[in-house]
Design an enzyme around this catalytic site. Structure first.
Site, PDB file in Angstrom:
ATOM      1  N   GLN A 163      20.080  34.464  34.582  1.00  0.00           N
ATOM      2  CA  GLN A 163      20.136  34.500  33.325  1.00  0.00           C
ATOM      3  C   GLN A 163      21.282  33.359  32.593  1.00  0.00           C
ATOM      4  O   GLN A 163      20.870  32.561  31.562  1.00  0.00           O
ATOM      5  CB  GLN A 163      21.130  35.744  32.796  1.00  0.00           C
ATOM      6  CG  GLN A 163      21.007  36.170  31.375  1.00  0.00           C
ATOM      7  CD  GLN A 163      21.094  37.481  30.891  1.00  0.00           C
ATOM      8  OE1 GLN A 163      20.203  38.114  31.005  1.00  0.00           O
ATOM      9  NE2 GLN A 163      22.360  37.863  30.707  1.00  0.00           N
ATOM     10  N   GLU A 205      22.563  31.857  23.744  1.00  0.00           N
ATOM     11  CA  GLU A 205      24.158  31.468  23.706  1.00  0.00           C
ATOM     12  C   GLU A 205      24.511  29.870  23.588  1.00  0.00           C
ATOM     13  O   GLU A 205      25.256  29.412  24.132  1.00  0.00           O
ATOM     14  CB  GLU A 205      24.518  31.913  25.253  1.00  0.00           C
ATOM     15  CG  GLU A 205      24.652  33.566  25.188  1.00  0.00           C
ATOM     16  CD  GLU A 205      25.077  34.105  26.456  1.00  0.00           C
ATOM     17  OE1 GLU A 205      25.307  33.420  27.213  1.00  0.00           O
ATOM     18  OE2 GLU A 205      24.928  35.515  26.339  1.00  0.00           O
ATOM     19  N   ASP A 242      25.601  33.852  36.146  1.00  0.00           N
ATOM     20  CA  ASP A 242      25.270  35.177  35.858  1.00  0.00           C
ATOM     21  C   ASP A 242      23.833  35.417  36.097  1.00  0.00           C
ATOM     22  O   ASP A 242      22.945  34.996  35.586  1.00  0.00           O
ATOM     23  CB  ASP A 242      25.501  35.627  34.341  1.00  0.00           C
ATOM     24  CG  ASP A 242      25.336  36.814  34.059  1.00  0.00           C
ATOM     25  OD1 ASP A 242      25.074  37.644  34.764  1.00  0.00           O
ATOM     26  OD2 ASP A 242      25.576  37.143  32.831  1.00  0.00           O
ATOM     27  N   GLU A 287      28.233  36.291  38.673  1.00  0.00           N
ATOM     28  CA  GLU A 287      28.278  37.623  38.050  1.00  0.00           C
ATOM     29  C   GLU A 287      26.967  38.275  38.381  1.00  0.00           C
ATOM     30  O   GLU A 287      25.939  37.878  38.147  1.00  0.00           O
ATOM     31  CB  GLU A 287      28.415  37.375  36.426  1.00  0.00           C
ATOM     32  CG  GLU A 287      28.365  38.538  35.574  1.00  0.00           C
ATOM     33  CD  GLU A 287      28.431  37.946  34.275  1.00  0.00           C
ATOM     34  OE1 GLU A 287      27.919  38.928  33.242  1.00  0.00           O
ATOM     35  OE2 GLU A 287      28.982  37.004  33.598  1.00  0.00           O
ATOM     36  N   LYS A 339      33.754  43.044  28.021  1.00  0.00           N
ATOM     37  CA  LYS A 339      33.237  42.938  26.707  1.00  0.00           C
ATOM     38  C   LYS A 339      33.550  44.365  25.806  1.00  0.00           C
ATOM     39  O   LYS A 339      33.256  45.438  26.391  1.00  0.00           O
ATOM     40  CB  LYS A 339      31.648  43.148  27.261  1.00  0.00           C
ATOM     41  CG  LYS A 339      31.185  42.000  27.636  1.00  0.00           C
ATOM     42  CD  LYS A 339      29.510  42.052  28.271  1.00  0.00           C
ATOM     43  CE  LYS A 339      28.903  40.959  28.720  1.00  0.00           C
ATOM     44  NZ  LYS A 339      27.523  41.361  29.036  1.00  0.00           N
ATOM     45  N   ARG A 368      28.974  38.573  23.619  1.00  0.00           N
ATOM     46  CA  ARG A 368      27.634  39.037  24.004  1.00  0.00           C
ATOM     47  C   ARG A 368      26.766  38.189  23.314  1.00  0.00           C
ATOM     48  O   ARG A 368      27.156  37.286  22.801  1.00  0.00           O
ATOM     49  CB  ARG A 368      27.436  40.344  23.200  1.00  0.00           C
ATOM     50  CG  ARG A 368      28.227  41.468  23.637  1.00  0.00           C
ATOM     51  CD  ARG A 368      28.564  41.999  25.043  1.00  0.00           C
ATOM     52  NE  ARG A 368      27.087  42.156  25.732  1.00  0.00           N
ATOM     53  CZ  ARG A 368      26.882  43.284  25.960  1.00  0.00           C
ATOM     54  NH1 ARG A 368      27.657  44.551  25.762  1.00  0.00           N
ATOM     55  NH2 ARG A 368      25.890  43.601  26.639  1.00  0.00           N
ATOM     56  N   SER A 369      25.355  38.034  23.815  1.00  0.00           N
ATOM     57  CA  SER A 369      24.358  37.130  23.330  1.00  0.00           C
ATOM     58  C   SER A 369      24.222  37.251  21.692  1.00  0.00           C
ATOM     59  O   SER A 369      23.706  36.386  21.124  1.00  0.00           O
ATOM     60  CB  SER A 369      23.281  37.515  24.219  1.00  0.00           C
ATOM     61  OG  SER A 369      22.761  38.713  24.026  1.00  0.00           O
ATOM     62  N   LYS A 390      34.285  33.711  28.778  1.00  0.00           N
ATOM     63  CA  LYS A 390      32.831  33.250  28.809  1.00  0.00           C
ATOM     64  C   LYS A 390      32.289  33.473  27.179  1.00  0.00           C
ATOM     65  O   LYS A 390      32.173  34.516  26.813  1.00  0.00           O
ATOM     66  CB  LYS A 390      32.284  34.326  29.761  1.00  0.00           C
ATOM     67  CG  LYS A 390      30.775  34.111  29.823  1.00  0.00           C
ATOM     68  CD  LYS A 390      30.200  35.275  30.829  1.00  0.00           C
ATOM     69  CE  LYS A 390      28.614  35.201  30.696  1.00  0.00           C
ATOM     70  NZ  LYS A 390      28.113  36.288  31.441  1.00  0.00           N
TER      71      LYS A 390
END
Length: 430
Positions: A163, A205, A242, A287, A339, A368-369, A390
């Protein structure tokens, strides 16, 4: 003491064009706080519930009017009258009001919006920055950015299974220079991709999302971009991944199906592949290398490479102290991704960070995305001295908002600001 006099929520849009919740909190002294709630694309099955309306005729079922109504008609009545600085009391009251283990009644998006807006109002009340309110005099460590410059998986419409491929400017002297390095590498990567005749469209992102022959080609391409930008891979800049492995794990067969490469692997074969990759490339962090329920696989991964690489649990731990405690006891992973919307309150978020630190696990503060202009996580990163953040590529306003806030914080801290670079990974063998 100043009490909360008004709580108001509305439906707004996030960076993917989907509705999300925005909350405003006001106090009797005139203080004000506003927070916007993020949303994920690849989500762990144990995350707190994000309440959506389900009305297909409106925003394809993704409206959040129910969550907004829960804030305005239910939560507000409970929270009005609280001392705005009583964060634990406010969060506890909302958790009790919801009464479910996963915030499924009122919605984590409703509860979190109020929780974060209250914290901002408290900081405003006291006349301090949010990071100062949350961290006191001790909050002074600027995070090493984990910058997602090449996207795959659920964050992009391409054939790359992993990802996120990220760069971490560990050799920078401060955050400002780290951000510059990341931005320069991003521009160099665009040139590399153009030179190969590859697509330079971006994912959720902000990173590029080209079709590549393999996941390893993504690593090779980023290595070239780092060199082209004038930096030394492994010394000044390290790589992070990730995998979001739950997205390509087949629970019926118990195997990992990397469709982009046309490869199927067992847990042990995945571990071996990661071992090969960290030997060939300067990867410092992985991740969700395995499925969130593949604890045996995670145990093997931790035993094989956990002393050399940061192994971050995202879907694995979902910012939940119960899940994290179990992982610590079983020796699973060595880091947690934080998160705020996975757990749903600021108090529980800070509890998870503290538990991780006490156990010798690192904590990575994450976006988050589906993001917004809200920059709260930048303040949380500094307040908790987490040392890592991140929050996507250094492009797109929803990502850059966090980086720009960190620049402001670094300026404000002046000589007190610290940037730990490689020392961030204190629990790994040097």
């Amino acid at each position: 003491m100043s009490i909360i006099t008004e709580v108001y929520a509305r439906e707004v849009l996030d960076s993917r064009g989907n509705p999300t919740v925005e909350v405003e909190v006001y106090t009797e002294a005139g203080a004000f706080g506003r927070a916007l709630v993020p949303s994920g694309a690849s989500t762990g099955e144990y995350e707190a519930v994000e309440l959506r309306d389900g009305d297909k005729a409106r925003y394809l079922g993704k409206g959040v009017l129910k969550a907004v109504e829960n804030v305005n008609d239910i939560i507000a009545d409970k929270i009005i009258g609280f001392d705005v600085t009583d964060q634990i009391g406010i969060d506890k009251a909302m958790i009790e009001l919801d009464g479910t283990p996963n915030k499924g009644k009122l919605g984590a998006n409703a509860i979190l919006g109020v929780s974060l807006a209250a914290a901002r109002a408290a900081a405003d009340e006291l006349g301090v920055h949010l990071y100062e309110y949350l961290g006191g005099v001790n909050g002074k460590v600027l995070p090493v950015p984990m910058m997602n410059i090449l996207n795959g998986g659920e964050h992009a419409d391409n054939n790359v299974d992993v990802q996120e491929f990220m760069v971490m400017p560990v050799g920078a002297p401060n955050f400002k220079e780290a951000l510059r390095m990341g931005a320069e590498i991003l521009h160099a990567l665009k040139a590399v991709l153009k030179g190969k005749g590859l697509n330079t469209g971006v994912g959720d992102e902000g990173g590029f999302a080209p079709n590549l022959k393999s996941n390893e080609e993504a690593l090779e391409t980023i290595m070239q971009a780092i060199k082209d930008a004038g930096y030394k891979p492994g010394e000044e800049v390290k790589l992070a991944m990730d995998a979001a492995s739950s997205e390509f794990y087949n629970r019926e067969t118990g195997k990992y199906e990397l469709k982009g490469e046309g490869v199927t692997r067992t847990s042990e074969e995945m571990v071996t592949w990661y071992e090969e990759m960290i030997t060939k490339y300067p990867i410092i962090s992985i991740e969700d290398g395995l499925d969130e329920n593949d604890w045996d696989g995670f145990k093997l991964l931790t035993e094989r490479i956990g002393d050399r690489v940061q192994l971050v649990g995202d879907d694995l731990f979902v910012t939940n102290t119960t899940k994290l405690k179990e992982g610590i006891e079983k020796g699973i992973a060595n880091s947690i991704l934080i998160k705020v919307n996975q757990i749903g309150t600021l108090t529980e978020t800070l509890d998870a960070i503290e538990m991780a630190k006490r156990a010798g696990y690192t904590a990575v503060i994450s976006h988050r995305s589906g993001e917004t202009e809200d920059s709260t996580i930048a303040d949380i990163a500094v307040a908790t001295n987490a040392g890592q953040i991140k929050t996507g590529a250094p492009t797109r306003t929803d990502r850059v908002a966090k980086y720009n806030q960190l620049l402001r914080i670094e300026d404000n801290l002046a000589d007190l600001a610290e940037y730990h670079g490689n020392e961030t990974f204190y629990n790994l063998k040097k």
